[in-house]
Design an enzyme around this catalytic site. Structure first.
Site, PDB file in Angstrom:
ATOM      1  N   ARG A  47       0.848  -1.209   0.000  1.00 22.00           N
ATOM      2  CA  ARG A  47       0.000   0.000   0.000  1.00 22.00           C
ATOM      3  C   ARG A  47       0.875   1.248   0.000  1.00 22.00           C
ATOM      4  NH1 ARG A  47      -3.140  -3.170   3.777  1.00 22.00           N
ATOM      5  NH2 ARG A  47      -2.189  -2.136   5.566  1.00 22.00           N
ATOM      6  N   LYS A 137     -12.636  14.618   4.987  1.00 24.02           N
ATOM      7  CA  LYS A 137     -13.756  14.059   4.231  1.00 24.02           C
ATOM      8  C   LYS A 137     -14.590  13.121   5.097  1.00 24.02           C
ATOM      9  CE  LYS A 137     -14.221  10.350   1.438  1.00 24.02           C
ATOM     10  NZ  LYS A 137     -13.981   9.386   0.353  1.00 24.02           N
ATOM     11  N   GLU A 179     -19.762  14.541   1.855  1.00 23.16           N
ATOM     12  CA  GLU A 179     -19.981  13.669   0.692  1.00 23.16           C
ATOM     13  C   GLU A 179     -21.182  12.747   0.897  1.00 23.16           C
ATOM     14  OE1 GLU A 179     -16.914  10.727  -0.007  1.00 23.16           O
ATOM     15  OE2 GLU A 179     -17.577  10.361  -2.051  1.00 23.16           O
ATOM     16  N   LYS A 221     -18.923  17.195  -1.847  1.00 18.31           N
ATOM     17  CA  LYS A 221     -18.518  16.150  -2.787  1.00 18.31           C
ATOM     18  C   LYS A 221     -19.790  15.433  -3.209  1.00 18.31           C
ATOM     19  CE  LYS A 221     -15.374  12.271  -3.475  1.00 18.31           C
ATOM     20  NZ  LYS A 221     -13.976  11.864  -3.338  1.00 18.31           N
TER      21      LYS A 221
END
Ligand code: 13P
Length: 337
Positions: A47, A137, A179, A221
């Site tokens: 990752r 977010k 979002e 978003k």
């Protein structure tokens, strides 16, 4: 508000002309799915190594204003030992952080989700601010199913949690991205998607107002207004652009700093074409740009998994440039040839 000017400045920089966001905030569970799908071992090292390509490719700073990171990633370093957040900042890219703890089953509401993560969030924001995060977010998931889902309970619970998160973010000087993703899954019509997106946005902005969230320091978003993935007669690019812009104009206050879109399972070119068509229409009070994960990363990860690093880098820069052009209504299909 203590961080009033900082929030306005950061939000404005996030949607600066020709720029957008890369979403690279896959949780370990999602990263595992994406990596195993292309035959890679989902280890921490893999990752990190893959994210290093996304975060340190020279030239992306021309197209990216910010990158959304995951908790693991904001703590990782590049090969030279520089924390990823510092490496991004050195290129003028704002590091952001996903702070929600994921969408969990909403009790007594089969088939619906509510996003968790408010507990201890003030303290986590303080830590992330210290690590250089400029924005955050929080994603909520709204499922369309027939005429019955989403329930009003689902819209209320998700919007309320998102507004509480946004208030905590601004208190810490961090710009909240809110979002509410209306999922593409299903065979619903574009009209049904419009209706659900409208109800979702109305509830969200009502809750944001009640929690005193400053919209000039907030980014939405949004999911686009689209026919369901399995719908019979899917709406074309122009219709999607018109319906999405109409829905936003009617339901999003003009003070908001900007709107960025998720790709939500659209193909790379579809996501770019839709954004471009919306910007060709123009006339919105806020910039419209991208915050894609899959529609940028899919070809990159595929090539990287085949050890074609140069091609992966080229594909990455190409998707970023395509979406940068689309954010200004300057893309055309010939760019893809
Ligand atoms: P996609 O562009 O793959 O939908 O991801 C965007 C995102 O950040 C979802 O939360």
């Amino acid at each position: 508000m203590k961080y009033d000017q900082q929030l306005r400045d950061t939000a404005k920089a996030m949607v600066a002309p020709g720029k957008g966001l890369l979403a690279a905030d896959e949780s370990n569970a999602t990263a595992e799915k994406r990596l195993t799908a292309v035959g890679l071992e989902p280890t921490e090292q893999v990752r990190r190594s893959y994210r290093q390509l996304l975060l340190t490719t020279p030239g992306v700073e021309r197209y990216l204003s910010g990158v959304i990171l995951y908790d693991e990633t904001i703590r990782q370093k590049d090969d030279a030992g520089t924390p990823f957040a510092d490496a991004l900042k050195a290129e003028g890219i704002i590091p952001g952080i996903k702070v929600d703890a994921g969408a969990k089953d909403l009790a007594l509401h089969e088939g619906e989700k509510v996003t968790e993560g408010l507990d201890g969030l003030r303290e986590r924001f303080a830590e992330y601010a210290g690590m250089g995060a400029g924005f955050a977010k929080w994603r909520a998931v709204i499922t369309i199913s027939g005429d019955s889902l989403p329930s009003e309970a689902c819209l209320i619970a998700n919007a309320h949690a998102m507004a509480r998160y946004a208030a905590l973010a601004q208190e810490a000087g961090i710009v909240p991205i809110v979002e509410p993703e209306v999922l593409l899954d299903g065979d619903h019509s574009i009209e049904r998607c419009y209706e659900v997106t409208e109800a979702t946005l109305k509830m969200l902005f009502w809750q944001l107002e009640h929690q005193n969230v400053m919209l000039e320091g907030t980014i939405l978003k949004a999911s686009m207004v689209l026919s369901g993935k399995d719908a019979a007669d899917r709406a074309d690019v122009q219709t999607v652009a018109e319906q999405t812009v109409k829905c936003l104009k009617e339901n999003v206050p003009s003070e908001l700093a900007g709107v960025v879109f998720l790709s939500g399972g659209q193909s790379e070119v579809e996501a770019t074409a839709h954004l471009d068509a919306m910007n060709k229409l123009g006339g919105t009070p806020w910039p419209l740009t991208f915050s894609y994960s899959r529609a940028i990363q899919n070809p990159v990860l595929q090539l990287w998994s085949e050890k074609k690093t140069d091609e992966a880098v080229a594909a990455y820069l190409k998707r970023c440039e395509a979406n940068s052009l689309a954010s200004q209504g300057q893309w055309s299909e010939s760019f893809e040839k």
